[in-house]
Write an enzyme that holds these catalytic residues in place. Sequence first.
Site, PDB file in Angstrom:
ATOM      1  N   SER A 128       9.988  29.183  26.786  1.00  0.00           N
ATOM      2  CA  SER A 128       8.526  29.233  26.566  1.00  0.00           C
ATOM      3  C   SER A 128       8.118  29.584  25.144  1.00  0.00           C
ATOM      4  CB  SER A 128       7.890  30.230  27.539  1.00  0.00           C
ATOM      5  OG  SER A 128       7.797  29.660  28.822  1.00  0.00           O
ATOM      6  N   LYS A 131       5.826  27.227  23.266  1.00  0.00           N
ATOM      7  CA  LYS A 131       4.362  27.253  23.294  1.00  0.00           C
ATOM      8  C   LYS A 131       3.754  27.688  21.966  1.00  0.00           C
ATOM      9  CE  LYS A 131       4.039  27.963  28.299  1.00  0.00           C
ATOM     10  NZ  LYS A 131       5.410  28.241  28.750  1.00  0.00           N
ATOM     11  N   SER A 186       1.609  32.595  29.726  1.00  0.00           N
ATOM     12  CA  SER A 186       2.732  31.651  29.620  1.00  0.00           C
ATOM     13  C   SER A 186       2.622  30.548  30.658  1.00  0.00           C
ATOM     14  CB  SER A 186       4.076  32.383  29.759  1.00  0.00           C
ATOM     15  OG  SER A 186       5.134  31.571  29.307  1.00  0.00           O
ATOM     16  N   LYS A 297       5.952  35.949  21.344  1.00  0.00           N
ATOM     17  CA  LYS A 297       5.997  35.125  22.554  1.00  0.00           C
ATOM     18  C   LYS A 297       7.360  35.264  23.216  1.00  0.00           C
ATOM     19  CE  LYS A 297       4.497  32.280  25.600  1.00  0.00           C
ATOM     20  NZ  LYS A 297       5.404  32.930  26.580  1.00  0.00           N
TER      21      LYS A 297
END
Length: 576
Positions: A128, A131, A186, A297
Amino acid sequence: MQFYKKYILVLRKMVYDNNYYEIFKSGIHGDTNFMLFKIQLTKSRLPALSIYVMIISLLVSFVPASAATLEELTEAAEARKLLPIQTNNIENWPSGPAIGADSAILLEANTGVILYAKNIDKKQYPASTTKLMTALLAVENSSLNDMIYFSHEAVNSIESGSSNIGMDAGQALTLEQALYGIMVGSANEVANAIGEHVGGDMDAFADMMTAKASELGCKNTNFVNAHGLYHDNHYTTAYDMALIAGAFFRNELLTKISNTKSYHFTPTATQPDDFVKHNKHKLISGEIECDNVIGGKTGYTDICRQTLVTCAEKNGMKLICVILKEESPEQFNDTVKLFDYGFSNFQIVNVSENETSYIMENSSFFSTGNDVFGDSSPMLSLNKDSYLIMPKTTDFQSLTSEIAYLSDNDASIAEINYSYHGAFVGKATIDFATENRATYEFDHQIASVPADSSEIPVSSDAAESQFPEASENVSAIAGQEISNAARSSGDMSDSNEAGRIIFVNVKNVIFSILAVAAIAIIFFIIRAFIQSYHFNRRRYRRRNGRVRLFLRWIYGRRNTRKRKKKRRYSVKNLRF
């Protein structure tokens, strides 16, 4: 999971008609991936419940393990601590900590200096942390007020149970809400919807992501989707992800969103639910203490394992830490260790305050500014905003510098690259000095004219207050009027682009010309003297003899005239 589906019908027959059950899979929830079997039965069917639980236990016992056990994962992480750390091989470089991540990097975002490197060019699956790129492209290509609509494909194409915020097809969020959805929650379906909004479809958006990565300097990155769920052709490296993160954290809005602990989604006309999502980045939520963090993140899949990108700022340094393929919660502990290592062992140094080898002295012939007969600043100068990141154990004189001339840069003529035992520590540019505009004081004021007038008179205070751009780019004598066309926005932009004008110091040039002329005159006089003067003695005597004969001839004629005159006087005397 196909293994379990074959036995669902069998289990149905074992439960009485008035009972019901639900079997479902829950995917990625934070840091945990697990199977949850939920059975709801009436109290009158307890024997059936016992049989049901027993059969489920037997089925689970016969399922072959599809993932490594916790013990195996821990052993693998310990083994990765023995992998070489490339920056530890640099002579006199501060020794970095041994961590369990397969790849890791600590990079100073403003200078591009790598402080810590471990397998930074090895291809890894980013999960993720993908992103970051999704959000970056979203803000570059859309407005925060744009509505992001959720198609059936965006919602249902993600793995069942993977990270989401529960959006349904046909609902919509603003882009700002969607950014909080992917950075705080997320949410994979939100990443898909953003991809469709920006790129037209998810495949086209993935191509945009790869192209943007290449633009940022990434050489080993390829994106297949907007959310980061595993795909064999969806990969990056620690170094490439640090470059992407550098671009992400240069955006103040994205930095703010990524540093949000929780976000409250309120009901709207296009989204009826009221819920709160919490950031699972433990350095942001405060579960693990780490000062100076400004954003980050998380990421996880079974194959990718734990991934983490974090940015922290302190003492003028902006450090980006990337952790790829680690086990929870060590990705957070590794990040804390690397930030402590970076801020404790390195310092920021201004080049212009320490450099002595490339000092630009004032030029006698060429200078900048609009004074014709006065002193001016140097034409070239070291960029005062150029910094280096150096180990605290060394000094500026220990660095090696190499200059490279720039032919395609209008602002700079050369670039100085600095290194310490072969490790890049930063660079500085040699820039053209900017023009210093003079301020002219006029004896009278000219009334300002509305912007739509055909001509705008230039005055001292009025022009500066009402037309600041014009006053900076146009200088005029008192009473002169400049047409509106000459001062249009296009002309002024061209003037701004020209910016750096090199003026010739007329006074120094005139003095130099006079000095050269005087030297030339003296040279010709000396040359003529040398040519006319002979050092040969014999030739001198011969020439001197001819001079004496000439003088004798002159003297002889004079004496002859005197004798004749005397004789005439004598004859006269005899007559008397």
